[in-house]
Design an enzyme around this catalytic site. Sequence first.
Site, mmCIF file in Angstrom:
data_model
loop_
_atom_site.group_PDB
_atom_site.id
_atom_site.type_symbol
_atom_site.label_atom_id
_atom_site.label_comp_id
_atom_site.label_asym_id
_atom_site.label_seq_id
_atom_site.Cartn_x
_atom_site.Cartn_y
_atom_site.Cartn_z
ATOM 1 N N ALA A 57 0.824 -1.207 0.000
ATOM 2 C CA ALA A 57 0.000 0.000 0.000
ATOM 3 C C ALA A 57 0.860 1.259 0.000
ATOM 4 C CB ALA A 57 -0.942 0.006 1.202
ATOM 5 N N VAL A 82 3.095 3.144 -5.231
ATOM 6 C CA VAL A 82 2.701 2.448 -6.455
ATOM 7 C C VAL A 82 1.416 1.652 -6.232
ATOM 8 C CG1 VAL A 82 3.351 0.722 -8.174
ATOM 9 C CG2 VAL A 82 5.058 2.345 -7.349
ATOM 10 N N GLY A 83 1.342 0.922 -5.121
ATOM 11 C CA GLY A 83 0.146 0.147 -4.838
ATOM 12 C C GLY A 83 -1.092 1.014 -4.740
ATOM 13 N N ASP A 120 -1.156 -4.836 3.174
ATOM 14 C CA ASP A 120 0.180 -4.378 3.551
ATOM 15 C C ASP A 120 0.453 -4.821 4.989
ATOM 16 O OD1 ASP A 120 2.108 -1.869 2.275
ATOM 17 O OD2 ASP A 120 2.490 -2.525 4.328
ATOM 18 N N ARG A 145 13.742 2.627 -5.257
ATOM 19 C CA ARG A 145 15.108 2.973 -5.622
ATOM 20 C C ARG A 145 15.419 4.398 -5.157
ATOM 21 N NH1 ARG A 145 17.701 3.234 -11.333
ATOM 22 N NH2 ARG A 145 15.562 3.585 -12.009
ATOM 23 N N VAL A 188 5.394 -5.913 -9.968
ATOM 24 C CA VAL A 188 5.834 -4.553 -10.284
ATOM 25 C C VAL A 188 7.140 -4.219 -9.570
ATOM 26 C CG1 VAL A 188 5.151 -2.110 -10.221
ATOM 27 C CG2 VAL A 188 3.427 -3.864 -10.618
ATOM 28 N N ARG A 225 6.679 5.818 -21.719
ATOM 29 C CA ARG A 225 7.691 6.877 -21.640
ATOM 30 C C ARG A 225 8.263 7.193 -23.015
ATOM 31 N NH1 ARG A 225 10.536 4.401 -16.152
ATOM 32 N NH2 ARG A 225 9.279 5.619 -14.662
ATOM 33 N N HIS A 277 13.845 -4.447 -18.095
ATOM 34 C CA HIS A 277 13.428 -3.164 -17.545
ATOM 35 C C HIS A 277 14.648 -2.583 -16.836
ATOM 36 C CE1 HIS A 277 10.934 -0.028 -15.931
ATOM 37 N NE2 HIS A 277 11.149 -0.396 -14.683
#
Length: 308
Positions: free
Chosen positions: A9, A12-13, A33, A82, A118, A151, A175
Amino acid sequence: MSKLAIIGAGAVGTSVAHWAAVKRMAEEIVLVDIVPDLARGKALDLAQGAPLEGFTGRILGTEDFSALSGAEVVIITAGRPRKPGMSREDLLRTNMEIVRSCAEEVRKYAPESILIVVTNPIDAMVYVAFRVTGFPRERVLGMAGVLDSARYRYFLAQALGVSPRDVQALVIGIHGDHMLPLVRLANVAGIPVTELLAPEKIEEIVERTRKGGGEIVSYLKTGSAFTTPGLAAAEMAEAILRDQKRVLTCSVWLEGEFGLSEVFLGVPVVLGRKGLERILEFSLTEEERQALEASARAVRSQIALTGL
């Protein structure tokens, strides 16, 4: 009742859940989560937008993984983001254990689901989920090419001064820095971009696409991209839940396609109710083939680090 479950959560989630509600993709959306009350708070915040957005389904948040039960699609977003100066490989060891534990819960509570991963580094993390769940390759997918291609299309549209909707372009491979934005097939309403942009401008766009995630990390300082990654995962889930037969680039387990085997790589696939329904294989130039093989080598080195 259609059901979408999202593990993690974080930014991104939450983005996935938001887009899923906006698109009215499922009658029930569940956020899970391990952080106490985090998923509950995010879900409640999203649910309170229902009167304004018109979403009539249920949005729930919990720490209980049994809530995955009955989900047709499960999306794993849990993991560390990251940070500036950090490569995707730096994330591998930490996120591997997170994805392993999540995959075990999916195997236990949603054994018939289709799983979308993901968490970065995506191609290695989807391999971990594939091995831990034991699901067939049709039901374990990595979200990568949908985001990278978006992108690429956006940068091309900016350079051309046209609507991004009219730009078709494809990114395949890992990726990461060895991804392959295909210049030969990129077009605007059927017109090759090579007819419209100078070679040096195209190369600049290709390089910016490869570094697209890192560019956002450099601006955010303490996090990474989340809005479009969430939308990209939602696009994949929607294609499955609605059996749309969408052609999207996803990280899938190759078994001889493009001359490659036993590696996860982003390639164009048909997504529908069964998950991966078909890989769209096409001829590559020698230069493209070598670039894709470089991608495969990079992923295999990451896979080796998992020890699975």
